[in-house]
Design a protein around this motif. Structure first.
Motif, PDB file in Angstrom:
ATOM      1  N   ASP A  79       0.856  -1.175   0.000  1.00  0.00           N
ATOM      2  CA  ASP A  79       0.000   0.000   0.000  1.00  0.00           C
ATOM      3  C   ASP A  79       0.900   1.236   0.000  1.00  0.00           C
ATOM      4  OD1 ASP A  79      -1.802   2.024   0.501  1.00  0.00           O
ATOM      5  OD2 ASP A  79      -2.316   1.342   2.520  1.00  0.00           O
ATOM      6  N   PRO A  80       0.766   2.122  -0.987  1.00  0.00           N
ATOM      7  CA  PRO A  80       1.640   3.307  -1.052  1.00  0.00           C
ATOM      8  C   PRO A  80       1.631   4.142   0.229  1.00  0.00           C
ATOM      9  CG  PRO A  80       0.312   3.141  -3.039  1.00  0.00           C
ATOM     10  CD  PRO A  80      -0.189   2.084  -2.085  1.00  0.00           C
ATOM     11  N   ALA A  81       0.517   4.169   0.940  1.00  0.00           N
ATOM     12  CA  ALA A  81       0.433   4.954   2.179  1.00  0.00           C
ATOM     13  C   ALA A  81       1.217   4.318   3.321  1.00  0.00           C
ATOM     14  CB  ALA A  81      -1.025   5.130   2.587  1.00  0.00           C
ATOM     15  N   ALA A  82       1.490   3.020   3.221  1.00  0.00           N
ATOM     16  CA  ALA A  82       2.163   2.308   4.316  1.00  0.00           C
ATOM     17  C   ALA A  82       3.584   1.877   3.956  1.00  0.00           C
ATOM     18  CB  ALA A  82       1.342   1.083   4.701  1.00  0.00           C
ATOM     19  N   THR A  83       4.057   2.275   2.777  1.00  0.00           N
ATOM     20  CA  THR A  83       5.400   1.880   2.358  1.00  0.00           C
ATOM     21  C   THR A  83       6.194   3.076   1.864  1.00  0.00           C
ATOM     22  OG1 THR A  83       4.620   1.358   0.120  1.00  0.00           O
ATOM     23  CG2 THR A  83       4.753  -0.470   1.662  1.00  0.00           C
ATOM     24  N   THR A  84       7.505   2.937   1.932  1.00  0.00           N
ATOM     25  CA  THR A  84       8.406   3.893   1.314  1.00  0.00           C
ATOM     26  C   THR A  84       8.776   3.307  -0.035  1.00  0.00           C
ATOM     27  OG1 THR A  84       9.259   4.638   3.439  1.00  0.00           O
ATOM     28  CG2 THR A  84      10.648   5.034   1.515  1.00  0.00           C
ATOM     29  N   ARG A 158       6.849   0.585   6.105  1.00  0.00           N
ATOM     30  CA  ARG A 158       7.239   1.473   7.199  1.00  0.00           C
ATOM     31  C   ARG A 158       7.039   0.772   8.527  1.00  0.00           C
ATOM     32  NH1 ARG A 158       4.037   6.160   4.318  1.00  0.00           N
ATOM     33  NH2 ARG A 158       5.723   6.990   3.059  1.00  0.00           N
ATOM     34  N   GLY A 159       7.780   1.180   9.512  1.00  0.00           N
ATOM     35  CA  GLY A 159       7.609   0.610  10.852  1.00  0.00           C
ATOM     36  C   GLY A 159       8.416  -0.667  11.041  1.00  0.00           C
ATOM     37  N   LYS A 161       7.429  -3.812  10.939  1.00  0.00           N
ATOM     38  CA  LYS A 161       7.051  -4.976  10.148  1.00  0.00           C
ATOM     39  C   LYS A 161       8.163  -5.306   9.153  1.00  0.00           C
ATOM     40  CE  LYS A 161       3.440  -6.593   7.049  1.00  0.00           C
ATOM     41  NZ  LYS A 161       2.293  -6.190   6.252  1.00  0.00           N
ATOM     42  N   VAL A 162       8.479  -6.574   8.969  1.00  0.00           N
ATOM     43  CA  VAL A 162       9.624  -6.994   8.181  1.00  0.00           C
ATOM     44  C   VAL A 162       9.357  -7.019   6.673  1.00  0.00           C
ATOM     45  CG1 VAL A 162      11.260  -8.864   7.777  1.00  0.00           C
ATOM     46  CG2 VAL A 162      10.535  -8.329  10.085  1.00  0.00           C
ATOM     47  N   MET A 163       8.179  -7.394   6.238  1.00  0.00           N
ATOM     48  CA  MET A 163       7.930  -7.607   4.818  1.00  0.00           C
ATOM     49  C   MET A 163       7.370  -6.374   4.120  1.00  0.00           C
ATOM     50  SD  MET A 163       8.138  -9.790   2.466  1.00  0.00           S
ATOM     51  CE  MET A 163       7.468 -10.204   0.898  1.00  0.00           C
ATOM     52  N   CYS A 164       7.731  -6.171   2.889  1.00  0.00           N
ATOM     53  CA  CYS A 164       7.228  -5.215   1.901  1.00  0.00           C
ATOM     54  C   CYS A 164       8.198  -4.180   1.537  1.00  0.00           C
ATOM     55  CB  CYS A 164       5.955  -4.498   2.304  1.00  0.00           C
ATOM     56  SG  CYS A 164       4.772  -4.440   0.941  1.00  0.00           S
TER      57      CYS A 164
END
Length: 164
Positions: A79-84, A158-159, A161-164
Motif C-alpha cells: 500500500d503506497p500509504a504504508a510503504t516507502t 514502514r515501521g 514490520k519486516v515484509m514489503c
C-alpha cells in the motif's frame, strides 16, 4: 478499472527463481511494468518488487499463481500509504559549457548527484519517488537526454514490520 499494484515477493535465493516468476507472468499474458530483485539480509532469500497493472481480478490471479511456486515464501501487496517507495535513475545529458551550470543547478534542486563529467555530457544520478524522477527527466529533456536508465521501483514497509 486498471490500477497499478506493487507486490513484494520473498523467494528462495537460488538459480532459476527469477526465470520461473517472470515466465509465470508471460505465460498468463500479464505485463510487468517494473521488476527489482535483490538478496535480503538473509543470503538464502531474495526480495522481488514487482509493479503490475490490472484490475482486482488480475491482481488476485497473479497472487494465486505466484503462491503456487514452491520457491515463493510470501507475497505482500504494498500500500503506497504504508510503504516507502523509491526509484533510481541514471541520466546522461548533453551539457556543453553554456548549459552545464543550469543543468547542475537543476540537479541540485532535486538533490540529484553528478556522477560523471565528460567534455560534452554529464551523468546524473537521482533517487526518489517516481514522480520526482519523472519531473527531473522532464526538466532535463530540453537539454538533450542521450541515455536513460531507471532501476525500477523498490518498496519497503514502514515501521517494524519486516515484509514489503
Amino acid at each position: 478499472m486498471e490500477k497499478r499494484y506493487v507486490l513484494s515477493v520473498l523467494v528462495e535465493n537460488h538459480a532459476g527463481v527469477l526465470s520461473r516468476v517472470s515466465g509465470l507472468f508471460s505465460r498468463r499474458g500479464y505485463n510487468i511494468d517494473s521488476l527489482t530483485v535483490c538478496e535480503t539480509q538473509d543470503p538464502g532469500k531474495s526480495r522481488m518488487t514487482i509493479v503490475v497493472r490490472g484490475d482486482e481480478y488480475t491482481l488476485e490471479q497473479i497472487e494465486k499463481q505466484l503462491s503456487k511456486l514452491v520457491e515463493v515464501i510470501s507475497i505482500e501487496h504494498c500500500d503506497p500509504a504504508a510503504t516507502t517507495q523509491r526509484e533510481m535513475a541514471l541520466i546522461k545529458v548533453k551539457a556543453d559549457g553554456t548549459k552545464r551550470a543550469v543543468i547542475i543547478e537543476t540537479c541540485n534542486i532535486f538533490r540529484a548527484h553528478i556522477v560523471d563529467v565528460a567534455e560534452n555530457s554529464l551523468i546524473v544520478e537521482a533517487t526518489g519517488s517516481e514522480d520526482k524522477i519523472t519531473s527531473l527527466i522532464n526538466l532535463l529533456a530540453p537539454y538533450g537526454i542521450l541515455e536513460l536508465l531507471k532501476s525500477g521501483l523498490s518498496a519497503m514497509d514502514r515501521g517494524a514490520k519486516v515484509m514489503c
